[in-house]
Each structure stands twice: as structure tokens, then as C-alpha cells.
Design an enzyme around this catalytic site. Sequence first.
Site, PDB file in Angstrom:
ATOM      1  N   ASP A   5       0.497  -0.940  -0.510  1.00 22.99           N
ATOM      2  CA  ASP A   5       0.358  -0.200  -0.248  1.00 22.99           C
ATOM      3  C   ASP A   5       1.038   1.446  -0.309  1.00 22.99           C
ATOM      4  O   ASP A   5       0.109   2.182   0.133  1.00 22.99           O
ATOM      5  CB  ASP A   5      -1.236  -0.072   1.348  1.00 22.99           C
ATOM      6  CG  ASP A   5      -1.483  -1.152   1.275  1.00 22.99           C
ATOM      7  OD1 ASP A   5      -2.419  -1.775   0.466  1.00 22.99           O
ATOM      8  OD2 ASP A   5      -1.694  -1.823   2.264  1.00 22.99           O
ATOM      9  N   LYS A  64       2.977   2.277  -4.765  1.00 25.33           N
ATOM     10  CA  LYS A  64       4.375   1.555  -5.942  1.00 25.33           C
ATOM     11  C   LYS A  64       3.480   1.643  -7.057  1.00 25.33           C
ATOM     12  O   LYS A  64       4.206   2.041  -8.211  1.00 25.33           O
ATOM     13  CB  LYS A  64       4.359  -0.007  -5.997  1.00 25.33           C
ATOM     14  CG  LYS A  64       5.526  -0.297  -4.038  1.00 25.33           C
ATOM     15  CD  LYS A  64       5.185  -1.048  -4.463  1.00 25.33           C
ATOM     16  CE  LYS A  64       4.949  -2.337  -4.683  1.00 25.33           C
ATOM     17  NZ  LYS A  64       3.923  -2.068  -3.303  1.00 25.33           N
ATOM     18  N   ALA A  92      -1.670  -8.596  -4.706  1.00 24.70           N
ATOM     19  CA  ALA A  92      -1.257  -7.379  -4.274  1.00 24.70           C
ATOM     20  C   ALA A  92      -2.230  -6.552  -5.341  1.00 24.70           C
ATOM     21  O   ALA A  92      -2.628  -6.631  -6.487  1.00 24.70           O
ATOM     22  CB  ALA A  92      -0.046  -7.149  -4.863  1.00 24.70           C
ATOM     23  N   HIS A 147      -2.790  -2.292  -7.611  1.00 26.84           N
ATOM     24  CA  HIS A 147      -2.127  -1.830  -7.329  1.00 26.84           C
ATOM     25  C   HIS A 147      -3.110  -0.562  -8.549  1.00 26.84           C
ATOM     26  O   HIS A 147      -4.144  -0.648  -8.657  1.00 26.84           O
ATOM     27  CB  HIS A 147      -1.039  -1.421  -8.417  1.00 26.84           C
ATOM     28  CG  HIS A 147       1.016  -2.155  -7.951  1.00 26.84           C
ATOM     29  ND1 HIS A 147       1.198  -2.709  -8.538  1.00 26.84           N
ATOM     30  CD2 HIS A 147       0.407  -2.792  -6.870  1.00 26.84           C
ATOM     31  CE1 HIS A 147       2.332  -3.576  -7.427  1.00 26.84           C
ATOM     32  NE2 HIS A 147       1.410  -3.405  -6.671  1.00 26.84           N
ATOM     33  N   THR A 165      -5.319 -12.784   2.477  1.00 25.24           N
ATOM     34  CA  THR A 165      -6.388 -11.936   1.061  1.00 25.24           C
ATOM     35  C   THR A 165      -7.552 -12.950   0.915  1.00 25.24           C
ATOM     36  O   THR A 165      -8.218 -12.663  -0.146  1.00 25.24           O
ATOM     37  CB  THR A 165      -5.539 -11.449  -0.080  1.00 25.24           C
ATOM     38  OG1 THR A 165      -4.697 -12.217  -0.338  1.00 25.24           O
ATOM     39  CG2 THR A 165      -4.629 -10.919   0.789  1.00 25.24           C
ATOM     40  N   THR A 209      -7.129  -2.344  -1.885  1.00 26.72           N
ATOM     41  CA  THR A 209      -7.266  -2.490  -3.542  1.00 26.72           C
ATOM     42  C   THR A 209      -7.971  -4.040  -3.136  1.00 26.72           C
ATOM     43  O   THR A 209      -8.916  -4.307  -4.032  1.00 26.72           O
ATOM     44  CB  THR A 209      -5.802  -2.331  -4.260  1.00 26.72           C
ATOM     45  OG1 THR A 209      -5.488  -1.498  -4.246  1.00 26.72           O
ATOM     46  CG2 THR A 209      -6.443  -2.352  -6.141  1.00 26.72           C
ATOM     47  N   THR A 248      -8.909  -6.494  -0.795  1.00 27.09           N
ATOM     48  CA  THR A 248      -9.377  -7.626   0.295  1.00 27.09           C
ATOM     49  C   THR A 248     -10.951  -6.057   0.496  1.00 27.09           C
ATOM     50  O   THR A 248     -11.867  -6.624   0.981  1.00 27.09           O
ATOM     51  CB  THR A 248      -8.441  -7.430   1.204  1.00 27.09           C
ATOM     52  OG1 THR A 248      -8.566  -5.808   1.985  1.00 27.09           O
ATOM     53  CG2 THR A 248      -7.776  -8.480   1.321  1.00 27.09           C
ATOM     54  N   ARG A 308     -10.360  -2.109   5.338  1.00 27.85           N
ATOM     55  CA  ARG A 308     -10.000  -0.867   6.415  1.00 27.85           C
ATOM     56  C   ARG A 308      -8.573  -1.485   6.480  1.00 27.85           C
ATOM     57  O   ARG A 308      -8.145  -2.202   7.380  1.00 27.85           O
ATOM     58  CB  ARG A 308     -11.142  -0.272   7.331  1.00 27.85           C
ATOM     59  CG  ARG A 308      -9.844   0.453   8.082  1.00 27.85           C
ATOM     60  CD  ARG A 308     -10.479   1.599   7.995  1.00 27.85           C
ATOM     61  NE  ARG A 308      -9.940   3.180   8.494  1.00 27.85           N
ATOM     62  CZ  ARG A 308     -10.907   3.407   9.346  1.00 27.85           C
ATOM     63  NH1 ARG A 308     -12.290   3.322   9.523  1.00 27.85           N
ATOM     64  NH2 ARG A 308     -10.002   5.163   9.914  1.00 27.85           N
ATOM     65  N   SER A 325       5.693  12.063  -4.071  1.00 30.21           N
ATOM     66  CA  SER A 325       4.324  12.605  -4.215  1.00 30.21           C
ATOM     67  C   SER A 325       3.527  13.208  -3.971  1.00 30.21           C
ATOM     68  O   SER A 325       3.346  13.129  -2.171  1.00 30.21           O
ATOM     69  CB  SER A 325       3.241  10.790  -4.479  1.00 30.21           C
ATOM     70  OG  SER A 325       2.248  10.042  -4.244  1.00 30.21           O
ATOM     71  N   THR A 326       2.737  13.731  -3.977  1.00 26.88           N
ATOM     72  CA  THR A 326       1.620  14.682  -3.108  1.00 26.88           C
ATOM     73  C   THR A 326       0.287  14.908  -3.491  1.00 26.88           C
ATOM     74  O   THR A 326      -0.699  15.666  -2.784  1.00 26.88           O
ATOM     75  CB  THR A 326       2.656  16.167  -3.673  1.00 26.88           C
ATOM     76  OG1 THR A 326       2.039  16.558  -5.106  1.00 26.88           O
ATOM     77  CG2 THR A 326       4.131  16.618  -3.548  1.00 26.88           C
TER      78      THR A 326
END
Length: 336
Positions: free
Chosen positions: A12, A15, A40, A42, A123, A248, A250, A253, A320-321
Site C-alpha cells: 500500500d 508503488k 496485491a 496496485h 487475502t 485494493t 480485500t 480498512r 508524491s503529493t
Amino acid sequence: MVVIIVGGQWGDEGKGKIVSYLCLHDKPDIIARAGVGPNAGHTVTYKGKKYGVRLAPSGFVYEKARLLIGAGVLINPEVLLKEIEELGLEKRIGVDYRCGVIEEKHIKEDISSVHLSRRIGSTGTGCGPANMERAKRTLKLAKEIKELEPYLTDVPLEINQSISQGKKIFIEGSQGFGLSLYYGTYPYVTSKDTTAGTAAVDVGVGPRKVKEVIVVFKSFPSRVGSGPFPTEISREEAEKLGIVEYGTVTGRRRRTGLFDFELAKYATMINSASQVAITCMDYIDKNCRGVKSYDKLSDKAKEFVEKVEKELSTPVTLISTGPDIEDIIDLREEKL
């Protein structure tokens, strides 16, 4: 030139966003997916649209690149074929014929296992049971699945021939360092190693061919499922900071914590990081959201970046913003 991008925490880290940005700007010839498998997810936000990919490389947004999935990656044919169709990847994706195949029996075993689903927090995508079967040498491979025939290839051969021709290769890992079967918070880990060294093995690239390793860290790390989280904060504290996230794959939270410098230093060391990327800088200071110049970051944000560089002895080259691919401060020309 070969560049590997991996996560430095518990997944998380963002990437997918970093890989997508690099692909659009650096224009690699090949983007190869390493890692465990469809456990996983993304997330890529591009031109206002959000994509959640589980097997296709996140760099698919760069349409001129060849997309490859290495032999070390487990594939669920149903998931992969759906992504190929939805993203229109039919003409440019290749799957190594030695990829292990997740079947329905693996998913059922994953979900029904008290140890995996309840204690470990799996997962439920079948990766653990499939990797167990691969170790027993009884797992079905991609070359045995008729629907995958149009996409089968020899990934190491393709990549190494391209390296010899001076082409640019990106290798995209999955999960994060803290979930490594060997170096993570065992037994609360995934079913294989998740470091840069293994990412190279997954796609058939030798260590002397790798030029750069970028390890991605999130300003406030997160974790889905069970397991140790030394810097974890309460949900209430996270909500006060405006941090509410869901996995993403599962939909669970995500747990949130403060930046763990000890974990980050260890991840930097074992991954042999040459660069560090930091995501979610807007969590440090909301005024940083969407900023694309380092000069425009707040003093608080700059202090955080400087501390990361000092503690990890590694340059922070990408910041990253915000969620969009272009919400990035790129400092590579300045620092490399």
C-alpha cells in the site's frame, strides 16, 4: 538499463503510482511484473480515472511498452484475462510459460483455512496454497492453460535480449518489505520474499544487470490484516489526520501508523536502495497536495524529507503529493 521498484513497508505504499509516473516520463521498452500474484492490488489514477490492477503491470498507462509477467508470479487466469480485456492489452502483454496457476481449489483452501484467513489475515486469493503446491512440484503452469496460449513467452529471454540491445527495463515488485517471507513480521507475511533481489529473480534478470533500485515508502505507512505494527495509531487518530483507506484487493480498512525509521533503514539496506520515493506527502501537510515543485513544499514537509534522507543515507528522488500520476516532485536530475 534495469530499474527495480519495490515497497519498503507493508504494501500500500503507492508503488503503482510511482511506476506509472516513471513509465510515462522515462518511456521504458519493457515493464515486467514481479512479486507474489493477484493478492496485491496496485491503484493507478490517470486522467481522472482510477484503475485497480492485480496482475497487469501498473505501467500499462505507457502504451508503447511491452508488458511482461515473470515466471515467479502466480497468475489467476480469470483475473488476468479480465484485466487484459478491460485495459486493452491483448497485443502487448506476455506471460512467462512457467508462471504458476492459481485454481479454484487454492482459493477455497485459502478462505477455509483458520490459520491463513483468521490468524494471518490472508487475502483469500489462493496464493499461499498455490505456492505450497509449487514447492511440492505439483502445481499447474501457465503453459497448460489453453486460454493463455496467445500470451505465452519466455520472459527472461525477452528481457535479457533487450538489455543487450541497450533498452530500458522496469521491474515492478508487489507487496512490501515487511511482508517478506524471510525478512518480514513472520508468520504474518506473504508466501514468498518481496525484496528487489527476488523481483529480479522473478523475471530472470541477474544482479549485475540492475542499475537502480527504488524503494517506495509512504509518509504514514499502512497495513491490511493481522500482524505487528510497532508505530500503529488508532483509527480515531488516523481520521483526525484525514487518513481513511481501504485495501485494493480485500476492501478491508487499512491500519495506519507513523513512519517507522528503523523498518525503513532495514528495508533500504536489504533492498540495496539507490533511490527512495515518498508517497502521500499531503498526509504530512494538506497544503502540499498537488504540489509539483520542492520549493513549494511547506517547511514541515521539507524537514520530513531531509530526515528520511539523513536516516536512510539515500537520496529522496520522487515525492508524491496527490493521487494523480502527475502529482509528483521529480528530483532525479538534481540528486543523481
